[in-house]
Design an enzyme around this catalytic site. Structure first.
Site, mmCIF file in Angstrom:
data_model
loop_
_atom_site.group_PDB
_atom_site.id
_atom_site.type_symbol
_atom_site.label_atom_id
_atom_site.label_comp_id
_atom_site.label_asym_id
_atom_site.label_seq_id
_atom_site.Cartn_x
_atom_site.Cartn_y
_atom_site.Cartn_z
ATOM 1 N N CYS A 337 26.699 3.361 20.940
ATOM 2 C CA CYS A 337 26.937 3.584 22.364
ATOM 3 C C CYS A 337 25.670 4.258 22.874
ATOM 4 C CB CYS A 337 28.194 4.400 22.595
ATOM 5 S SG CYS A 337 28.373 5.852 21.551
ATOM 6 N N SER A 338 25.772 5.451 23.457
ATOM 7 C CA SER A 338 24.546 6.131 23.844
ATOM 8 C C SER A 338 24.031 6.967 22.681
ATOM 9 C CB SER A 338 24.790 6.996 25.074
ATOM 10 O OG SER A 338 25.137 6.172 26.163
ATOM 11 N N GLY A 340 26.003 7.650 20.019
ATOM 12 C CA GLY A 340 26.625 7.172 18.793
ATOM 13 C C GLY A 340 27.566 8.165 18.148
ATOM 14 N N TRP A 341 28.139 9.061 18.960
ATOM 15 C CA TRP A 341 29.108 9.973 18.335
ATOM 16 C C TRP A 341 30.455 10.019 19.049
ATOM 17 C CZ3 TRP A 341 24.571 13.780 18.910
ATOM 18 C CH2 TRP A 341 24.390 14.146 20.251
ATOM 19 N N ASP A 342 30.599 9.258 20.113
ATOM 20 C CA ASP A 342 31.906 9.237 20.791
ATOM 21 C C ASP A 342 32.564 7.859 20.671
ATOM 22 O OD1 ASP A 342 31.986 11.916 21.791
ATOM 23 O OD2 ASP A 342 30.383 11.365 23.162
ATOM 24 N N ARG A 343 32.123 6.950 21.529
ATOM 25 C CA ARG A 343 32.711 5.610 21.506
ATOM 26 C C ARG A 343 32.473 4.941 20.160
ATOM 27 N NH1 ARG A 343 30.332 4.479 27.475
ATOM 28 N NH2 ARG A 343 28.905 6.092 26.798
ATOM 29 N N LYS A 379 31.031 15.657 18.374
ATOM 30 C CA LYS A 379 30.840 17.051 18.754
ATOM 31 C C LYS A 379 32.162 17.728 19.109
ATOM 32 C CE LYS A 379 27.572 16.501 21.918
ATOM 33 N NZ LYS A 379 26.567 17.095 22.799
ATOM 34 N N ARG A 383 33.453 18.797 22.725
ATOM 35 C CA ARG A 383 34.487 17.940 23.298
ATOM 36 C C ARG A 383 35.830 18.660 23.418
ATOM 37 N NH1 ARG A 383 30.602 15.850 24.517
ATOM 38 N NH2 ARG A 383 29.674 13.928 23.706
#
Lengths: 643, 549
Positions: A337-338, A340-343, A379, A383
């Protein structure tokens, strides 16, 4: 403790969120909890609220009966107190404001929580999940994939774990070069290996491509991933963002892979919105479902406008795309994604869960979370608002993942070893900061905090209560017949997860819980099996020896932990266990009671089911008054007189 | 009339049958007077038997000489038949259309159906008013059974025997009847044993614009109140609708004339609105292309769930008045044959544990719907796929079943029956081989001689072989009043009916079987433990005399 000015306030009213009911009790403020104890001696309920769970405290304007204090929690509990004296209210309010905003990690509950275990037990708890063993289970390292020590000292990527798996062909210079071309240095690494087709699921962050930049090492890296899989000539690159967002990122020197520069890639946008949209969406959802006297129209319109289920479906669609590419086409997939740790975490984790039955077991699910969420640097601290938060960083990304899993359990009731209680309990502890697992934003930070030495692992705790989280209809053979789950993504399959978002609103739930009932029966079955065995042994003894041993009560296991109190998902049924216990204590020879004592009629109602709590309309019938109004219109909870 | 005249082509070979989530079947299509039958040539296991009466509408399509008929059924199923040959296809289509829209009741299948099972217990005798009255008599002596409607002349839509207050004579009843819409004067619907409170139902009073009153009517309903007690009149219409009704000769009870009663207005919709709601809901459920937002907005626009909530809320309110407030209740809307019955029957399910058993539920349907004169034939003539303008079709009964399902979902251990029973009642109300739901009221059923000429649904359901399918394994009888939640978050779409043909239920069914297995295994184990204990105890008593010298 220096923040607590008033540790105890009496005569505090607790108002029910959805009806006009209220109870009176005493409010206690401790260093870790806010506790409300109902004064009614017969059914004194206690509410314990961990300070870390509190998302916001609001002091409303003074009313005639006192000063209202509204507390909203991250586990979707909402409590409304009315405190008689404004001074007390203010004290509690200001203490809470300070307490719920810890300024350093040391203040978090995990560092003071002590479940009375010794160091060895604690260590064992932390050793339960071993990611090296997990990669081994997948079949890695193998002839195409190897463990690299490039990030041993967190030099290449601070937010990745030390141990990373890359294609054999990816040399160190390629890795380092690629990492320089990726946002936050998060270069492509292996997260799941589908052994059957030798196809890999890799993850990374967006390339720093801007409008035209390219990086040969990064291109080599992708080629290496592609070459590691002989089953497919191409790899998919899934950009989980909406195309517009990716385009906008190009202006900032970031962006997405240009298909012309990378050979044999198939590039695909899947359109999951960013953390800010998700935060707003949940907020809207909670506003809607928190409305009193909500009409069906407002509920459905609100559900739609919040977009929440649309986002859930988008994540699910992406995961299904991933699983299909890997299992059907046998192609490797690179997800980003941006950062690479959420979506990316959502899609990789959910995709792996669809592909691999192991992740649908209790232990496997823990491993999955440990791998794709904790170790790869979701994170959690930011989050989930653990510490001195930036409100713009808070977002229910992990909650969405849990919800996607729940939506799957609804379609495949036998596929999961755990029930929704497990998911809800994990959610509870992601925010509780009671265990070390979810503290901090990356592995490196966790090591700095020495969490393994100073805190306890949630997984050990959950495993010790495993009985509570089992899905009674789980069938291991289901995994054999359905190794890959193929959920339907018809819109009507996505439902509002009432048991999560209303977990503390008892009046909303089914009054009798099938899950609880069947779980109790299963416990009972296990015990009965033991009893049957014991009785059989005893009978045998009788037939062999003539010496009449005085019958002994059969050995019985009493190790089952109590059902979690916070999960009020139905009336506590008369436990079979208790009935069983009574039976066992009966002297042999007497007729054992066969059935649970019959419920006697009268004034009892099924617990949680009362007419007033539901507010069908309150009947304010003061007959005999002179000025009788023409008709009484009964609104939800409020009687309005009209003539 | 001979059915043969309507059947232009009785038989076509090489027809393909397409059904969602099932493999395509190729076979021979046969039309009989009452059925559309498709049997595959390979083996006889794959067969489709469809009652013409179950067909709501059909659509024809042609590609070259291959014709396609899409059959939309009243149970919401949609099937596709590919028929080779244009002429055959047209013939079949027009035959089906003719046969599925027969006007005369006496040509309906129940009059031709002969059961393949032996009728052990005649369902036509399931509910005997005299026996029900005996039960009532054992609790209170304030009521009597009146024969005033013996020949259905006082109220055509009421049964011949009615329970009324003891002190009101037949003459007063006739006068009260003339003051109520359709002659439906207030009668007893439910007696709450716990506190002696009652629920009555009626049609609207004919007050008209000039505020007519009727002493006998006032006396009649006041007779149901104990001295000093109060009562509630639940009018299922909004005050505005009730006001408008005055212009057409209807109206509502003026407080001046009924000082002991409080009137509560609720907003349950009229029948034509309901039909529209059903059509929209089914349309939304059948469209597989919907995005999340579109689905939710369509679901909302159908208004179906709102109706469920409104009806359930009103029923809960009636129950609350009776059980919590200790007040008697009179329920009516306009005609007293639709929303009134939804409310009175649901309130009984909440209040009376007997109604949560299979037999009790059947009796409830018999008493509060069939005998009480819900016009089944009119309401269930067409279902969600009707093309024409609705005349008096409305899913009133389906909404009631939906509400029962909602309560069942919230109290899964309190009902002896499961969802299948509710779905089966829905199917049979719309199309059936049994005579139970034919006709619009008792008078019509007597005239049609249903009890002599047709088989009752209850005769079939109550056979042990059939009952098994409808039993709820989780059932543990309780005598409590059950108060459901009516929050929108607690009310769900009834997937078992509305998504029944749009999803595969294999996984859900298997999970359900596993649950049943756990429950049965538990019973088995308990029995085993008990029998082992008895054995052991026996051995002990046999042994012990030897020990005592």
């Amino acid at each position: 403790m220096e923040h607590i000015r008033t540790p105890k306030v009496e005569q505090v009213k607790l108002l029910d969120r959805f009806s006009n009911k209220s109870v009176t009790g005493t409010l206690h403020l401790t260093a870790t909890h806010l506790i409300f104890v109902e004064s009614n001696s017969t059914s004194a309920q206690e509410i314990w609220i961990l300070h870390h769970h509190i998302a916001s405290v609001e002091k409303l304007s003074l009313k005639t009966n006192g000063c209202p204090l509204l507390i909203q929690c991250r586990n979707f509990r909402l409590v409304h107190f009315v405190i008689p004296r404004e001074r007390d209210c203010h004290d509690i309010y200001s203490s809470l404001l300070r307490l719920l905003r810890p300024v350093s990690y040391d203040e978090l509950y995990a560092f003071s929580y002590n479940p009375k275990q010794n160091d060895q037990q604690r260590e064992e708890g932390w050793q339960l999940i071993d990611l090296a063993a997990e990669f081994e289970r997948m079949g890695v390292p193998c002839d195409q994939w190897q463990l690299t020590d490039v990030n041993r000292e967190y030099k290449v990527c601070k937010t990745y774990p030390r141990d990373l798996y890359v294609p054999i062909m990816a040399s160190k210079p390629i890795i380092v070069g690629s990492s320089k071309f990726r946002s936050k240095g998060r270069f492509p690494v292996l997260t799941y290996f589908y052994q059957e087709k030798k196809a890999a699921v890799c993850r990374c962050s967006q390339p720093l491509s801007g409008f035209s930049a390219r990086c040969l090492e990064d291109e080599h890296m992708l080629q290496a991933i592609s070459k590691a899989n002989h089953n497919s000539r191409y790899i998919y690159v899934m950009d989980t963002r909406p195309k517009l967002n990716a385009l906008a990122n190009r202006a900032a020197g970031k962006g997405y892979e240009n298909e012309d520069n990378y050979s044999n890639i198939r590039f695909q946008f899947v359109g999951i919105e960013n953390i800010h949209v998700m935060r707003g969406s949940l907020q809207k959802l909670l506003e809607v479902v928190g409305t009193r006297s909500l009409s069906m129209t407002d509920y459905l319109v609100g559900l739609e406008n919040s977009g929440w289920l649309r986002h859930i479906k988008a994540i699910m669609d992406a995961a299904i795309f991933l699983a299909k590419a890997v299992t059907v086409e046998g192609a490797s997939v690179l997800v980003h994604c941006s950062d690479g740790w959420d979506r990316t975490a959502q899609v990789c984790a959910l995709g792996s869960l669809l592909m691999d039955p192991y992740y649908r077991t209790i232990k496997g699910f823990m491993v999955l979370i440990e791998k794709d969420w904790i170790s790869f640097g979701h994170k959690f601290a930011d989050r989930c608002d653990q510490l001195d938060p930036d409100p713009k960083e808070v977002s229910p990304i992990f909650t969405q993942f849990l919800e996607c899993v729940w939506q799957l359990t609804e379609q495949f009731p036998q596929a999961f070893e755990f029930s929704e209680w497990f998911l809800i309990q994990i959610h509870e502890h992601v925010h509780s900061c009671q265990f070390g697992n979810f503290l901090g934003n990356s592995q490196r930070q966790r090591e700095d905090l020495q969490l393994k030495e100073r805190t306890y692992s949630l997984w050990a705790h959950l495993l010790s209560e495993k009985q509570n989280y089992l899905n009674p209809v789980y069938s291991p053979s289901f995994a054999e017949s359905h190794p890959v789950l193929e959920p339907s993504t018809q819109a009507y399959h996505f439902k509002f997860w009432r048991n999560m978002y209303h977990q503390y609103d008892r009046s909303m739930h089914p009054r009798q819980s099938i899950l609880k009932h069947v779980l109790t029966l299963k416990d009972s079955n296990r015990e009965l099996e033991g009893t049957v065995q014991a009785l059989k042994t005893k009978l045998q003894k009788f037939s062999v020896s003539t010496s009449p041993l005085k019958p002994q009560t059969p050995p019985r296991e009493r190790s089952l932990p109590p059902r979690p109190q916070s999960l009020i998902l139905g009336a506590p049924l008369l436990s079979r266990k208790e009935v069983q216990q009574e039976e066992d204590e009966e002297v042999f020879g007497e007729e054992a009671m066969e059935d649970a004592p019959a419920i006697t009629g009268g004034e009892r109602t099924v617990e949680g089911s009362s007419a007033t709590e539901n507010g069908y309309g309150e009947l304010m019938g003061s007959f005999g008054s002179k000025n009788e109004p023409g008709a009484v219109t009964l609104e939800f909870g409020v009687a309005r007189m009209t003539c | 009339m001979e059915f043969a005249e309507l059947i232009k082509t009785p038989r076509v070979d090489g027809v393909d049958l397409h059904r969602p989530f099932m493999p395509t079947v190729e076979g021979t299509l046969c039309l009989t007077g009452h059925h559309l039958i498709l049997s595959s040539r390979q083996d006889n296991t794959e067969e489709l038997w469809l009652l013409h009466a179950n067909i709501d509408s059909i659509e024809k399509r042609f590609v070259g000489s291959l014709g396609t008929i899409i059959v939309k059924c009243k149970d919401l199923r949609v099937i596709q038949l590919d028929i080779p040959g244009m002429e055959e296809c047209l013939n079949i289509a027009s035959s089906i259309e003719a046969l599925s829209t027969l006007d005369s009741v006496s040509l309906m299948y129940p009059f031709f159906y002969r059961p393949l099972f032996e009728v052990i217990e005649d369902g036509w005798q399931l509910f005997v008013p005299e026996e029900a009255f005996k039960d009532l008599e054992s609790m209170t002596d304030e009521w009597r059974l009146s024969e005033v409607n013996k020949d259905f002349s006082v109220c055509p839509s009421y049964p011949s025997l009615l329970t009324v207050p003891k002190d009101i004579d037949d003459e007063s009843l006739c006068k009260a009847a003339s003051f109520r819409h359709g002659g439906r004067f207030p009668v007893l619907s439910y007696y709450h044993k716990k506190n002696g409170m009652v629920m009555m139902r009626a049609a609207q009073p004919l007050t008209g614009t000039n505020g007519r009153r009727c002493k006998e009517d006032e006396k009649l309903i006041n007779a149901t109140l104990c001295a000093g007690k109060r009562g509630y009149i639940i009018d299922t219409r909004t005050i505005a609708v009730a006001q408008q009704a005055k212009a057409r000769g209807g109206g509502f009870e003026q407080e001046a004339n009924y000082p002991q009663w409080r009137r509560i207005h609720k907003a349950i919709e009229r029948s034509n609105v309901l039909q529209d709601s059903l059509i929209k809901l089914v349309e939304a459920c059948n469209d597989q292309s919907h995005s999340m937002d579109r689905w939710l907005s369509k679901l909302e626009a159908s208004n179906w769930q709102s109706k469920v909530k409104e009806i359930l809320t009103t029923a809960c309110l009636a129950a609350q008045c009776i059980d919590r407030e200790g007040a008697s209740v009179l329920v009516h809307g306009t005609e007293g044959t639709d929303s009134t019955l939804q409310v009175t029957s649901l309130a009984q399910i909440i209040l009376d544990p007997a109604c949560r058993t299979i037999r009790g539920f059947e009796v409830l349907i018999e008493r509060e719907w069939l005998q009480a004169g819900h016009p089944f034939q009119q309401r269930c003539a067409q279902s969600a796929y009707s093309n024409g303008k609705p005349r008096s079709e409305a899913p009133v009964f389906l909404l009631f079943l939906d509400c029962v399902w909602q309560i069942l979902r919230q109290f899964p251990c309190s009902f002896q029956f499961n969802e299948n029973l509710l779905i089966m009642f829905f199917e049979h109300a719309y199309a059936s081989q049994f005579g139970t739901f034919l006709g619009n009221c008792v008078a019509e059923r007597v005239k049609l001689q249903l009890s002599q000429k047709t088989v009752s649904l209850w005769s079939w359901v109550n056979r042990p072989q059939e009952l098994e399918r409808f039993l709820n394994p989780l059932y543990e009888p309780n005598n409590l009043v059950i108060w459901p939640s009516v929050a929108p978050q607690s009310l769900l779409l009834w997937e078992g009916v509305f998504l029944r043909w749009n999803r595969s239920t294999k996984c859900l069914d298997e999970a359900c079987q596993e649950m049943v297995h756990i429950i049965e295994y538990n019973k088995e184990l308990q029995n085993k433990v008990n029998s082992l204990r008895r054995q052991l105890a026996q051995l002990e008593t046999e042994e012990s005399p030897l020990q005592t010298p």
